[in-house]
Design an enzyme around this catalytic site. Structure first.
Site, PDB file in Angstrom:
ATOM      1  N   HIS A 252     -53.185  11.305 -55.901  1.00 21.31           N
ATOM      2  CA  HIS A 252     -52.343  10.741 -56.864  1.00 21.31           C
ATOM      3  C   HIS A 252     -50.826  11.584 -56.653  1.00 21.31           C
ATOM      4  CE1 HIS A 252     -55.736  10.653 -60.005  1.00 21.31           C
ATOM      5  NE2 HIS A 252     -55.725   9.611 -58.994  1.00 21.31           N
ATOM      6  N   TYR A 253     -50.530  11.401 -55.326  1.00 18.70           N
ATOM      7  CA  TYR A 253     -49.117  11.973 -54.959  1.00 18.70           C
ATOM      8  C   TYR A 253     -47.968  10.912 -55.335  1.00 18.70           C
ATOM      9  CZ  TYR A 253     -50.697   9.522 -50.813  1.00 18.70           C
ATOM     10  OH  TYR A 253     -51.060   8.441 -49.710  1.00 18.70           O
TER      11      TYR A 253
END
Length: 579
Positions: A513-514
């Site tokens: 989930h960067y």
């Protein structure tokens, strides 16, 4: 004779029809999807979208209703790819390290192994499928129109969102979260609410994956063109006769290595829109001359605009997990249940073995926590070399079957607060940039992780979870590698009673989930227009300061639709004003 000729014509026509259907089906039934080698050398469009990913597909489908849209996707098609299309194959694409893989592995400078999408549909073609909206405070802080947000979510959900079947292990996770006080119980909901809930999934009842590429069914076929395997080399700018640089097209390369030029049609409203993701969007801006001046000059890139904030503020939500061996079989499940706490961590779980494999001893693995896909917590991050990965994968072949029976309870940090940066390694857009996330650099993230691990302990020790754990194994055994555990999954440490802070640092992994690198208010404005230039926007997760909800994919797809509708409305209003 006439009858024979008629039958030959019918047979020929039927064969052609079947061939056409087969060809179109390979493109998801979308006749406007083509290989880049079919692209003209020079072409013109109202909108050029760089990246057919999570945001790019819904954005393109929306804009194509009225205007001509070109989508340039650096990867291939997800349709008819068995490593993408079904839940049972989760992990197969992520473990494919070939140059043509839909997943491109990268290792952050922190040492954590990660992946970026290289396929139409972006991360929705690779991920574990959890679907949940952003919370109301997030929407308000972003300055979005709540009514249009809800309409856009619903537009997405008609195609990609489903209610998952909740079986025994996931039910035990749900009941345990409620037992330890993560309340209220919100049931099945797509909303982001404090307490325990069952979220949505992009896998339907048959286990078939539905990606953002499926949202192209909304597109106007005569208004959209999609080219696959078409990496964009750079954005082109005009400066002559302009008060400031104005995007007027792109250069992209086809699968044969030939360059093509795509330009915007003349007019005040045509735009290039970058939807290349948290790594790809800041990377492309830099390659095009928008970024920190000294860094661009070091790579011999002509500076269009000195913008030192491009690539800054990179974040990745840290994930830490505990493997719980089970004395009884568990179902194969990805994330379905989540406990949303007030202390800033989310508690989730996944279970089962043999994701994307057959039943042979040599191919068994731990699904979304397998070293085959880079989820490797048996060594601290800086020690996770390829040789160490290979040794771990080889060792899995000799583990007993009982070692794979069980599941993981994980915690993910909200936000996070820690920030890093991204820089170019090369001028090749196909190469990974260098990215640093600085996991747990902010003390608040570390404190949240410790609180999350303590909640995981309570879940594992709860009465509701008792049938899925060995009574003789205390939680300390699972955290500290005792010899009597059926499987050792955690890093060895000199101090067997190490602190939970050290545990967090040693076992940190990514949950993919960067975000960041093109933040609103720093690189783009509230309308996602790149500050300091004209006719250029960035619309994707690179603009996020915090990851929305417990999984960002729903909000990224929503944002593509939301901005498409907003841009059409604004353009219509301008046309009405000047007509």
């Amino acid at each position: 004779m006439g009858s024979s000729r008629w039958w030959r014509k019918m047979a020929t026509g039927l064969s052609a029809l079947l061939l056409c259907l087969r060809f179109c089906f390979g493109r998801g039934g979308f006749p406007f999807i083509h290989q880049s080698t079919a692209a003209p050398m020079v072409s013109y469009y109202d909108y050029i979208i760089v990246g057919g990913g999570t945001a790019g597909c819904p954005l393109a489908a929306t804009l194509s209703q009225t205007y001509s849209v070109l989508v340039l996707e650096r990867g291939g098609s997800p349709f008819r790819n068995p490593n993408i299309t079904h839940l049972s194959r989760f992990g197969a694409a992520l473990s494919d390290l070939s140059p043509k893989s839909p997943s491109q592995r990268f290792v952050s400078e922190d040492g954590v192994i990660n992946a970026r999408a290289r396929v139409l549909g972006g991360g929705t073609s690779l991920n574990a499928g959890f679907y949940t909206r952003a919370g109301s405070p997030y929407i308000a802080k972003a300055g979005w129109d709540a009514k249009l947000v809800n309409e856009s979510y619903r537009w997405v959900e008609k195609v990609v969102a489903f209610q998952p079947p909740l079986r025994q292990w996931q039910s035990a996770v749900r009941n345990s979260l409620l037992e330890i006080g993560i309340r209220p119980y919100n049931g099945y909901t797509l909303d982001h609410l404090y307490g325990t809930k069952v979220g949505g999934t992009i896998f339907d009842g048959y286990g078939r994956r539905h990606t953002s590429a499926h949202l192209l069914r909304y597109a106007n076929p005569s208004g959209i063109t999609v080219f696959l395997h078409a990496p964009v080399q750079k954005i082109l700018f005009t400066t002559e006769g302009k008060p400031r640089p104005t995007a007027d097209g792109v250069i992209f390369t086809d699968a044969s290595g030939l360059n093509h030029w795509a330009y915007l049609r003349r007019g005040p409203n045509s735009e290039v829109i970058v939807c290349s993701g948290a790594l790809g969007s800041p990377q492309l801006l830099m390659l095009s001359g928008l970024g920190p001046k000294r860094h661009l000059q070091a790579h011999n890139i002509s500076v269009v605009l000195d913008q030192p904030l491009v690539g800054q503020g990179m974040s990745d939500n840290p994930m830490n997990a505990v493997f719980v061996p089970s004395p009884r079989p568990v179902e194969v499940s990805l994330i379905q249940v989540v406990g949303i706490t007030h202390n800033g961590s989310y508690i989730e779980g996944a279970s089962g073995e043999n994701f994307g494999t057959d039943q042979t001893q040599s191919t068994r693995d731990f699904g979304m926590f397998s070293p085959k896909i880079g989820q490797f917590s048996t060594l601290p991050p800086k020690q996770r070399t390829q040789k160490a990965l290979d040794r771990a994968i080889q060792a899995m072949r000799f583990l007993p079957r009982s070692a794979f029976v069980g599941g993981f309870i994980l915690e993910k940090i909200m936000g996070p607060l820690s920030r890093g940066h991204l820089q170019l390694r090369t001028k090749n857009p196909n190469d990974n940039p260098a990215v640093t996330f600085n996991y747990f650099k902010d003390r608040g993230d570390l404190e949240r992780c410790v609180q999350g691990i303590k909640m995981i302990e309570k879940v594992i020790e709860s009465r509701s979870f008792s049938r899925f754990r060995y009574n003789y194994l205390p939680i300390s055994s699972l955290l500290n590698m005792t010899a009597n555990a059926p499987v050792n999954m955690l890093p060895k440490h000199a101090n067997a009673s190490r602190s939970l802070e050290q545990f967090c640092r040693d076992t940190v992994m990514t949950i993919w989930h960067y975000h960041g690198g093109c933040h609103v208010g720093k690189v783009v404005d509230r309308d996602y227009k790149v500050i300091g230039v004209d006719a250029l926007r960035v619309i994707d997760g690179s603009t996020f300061d915090y990851s929305p909800g417990t999984n960002p994919q729903a909000t990224v797809m929503m944002l593509g639709r939301y901005m498409g509708v907003k841009m059409l409305r604004e353009r219509y209003a301008k046309n009405e004003t000047y007509s």
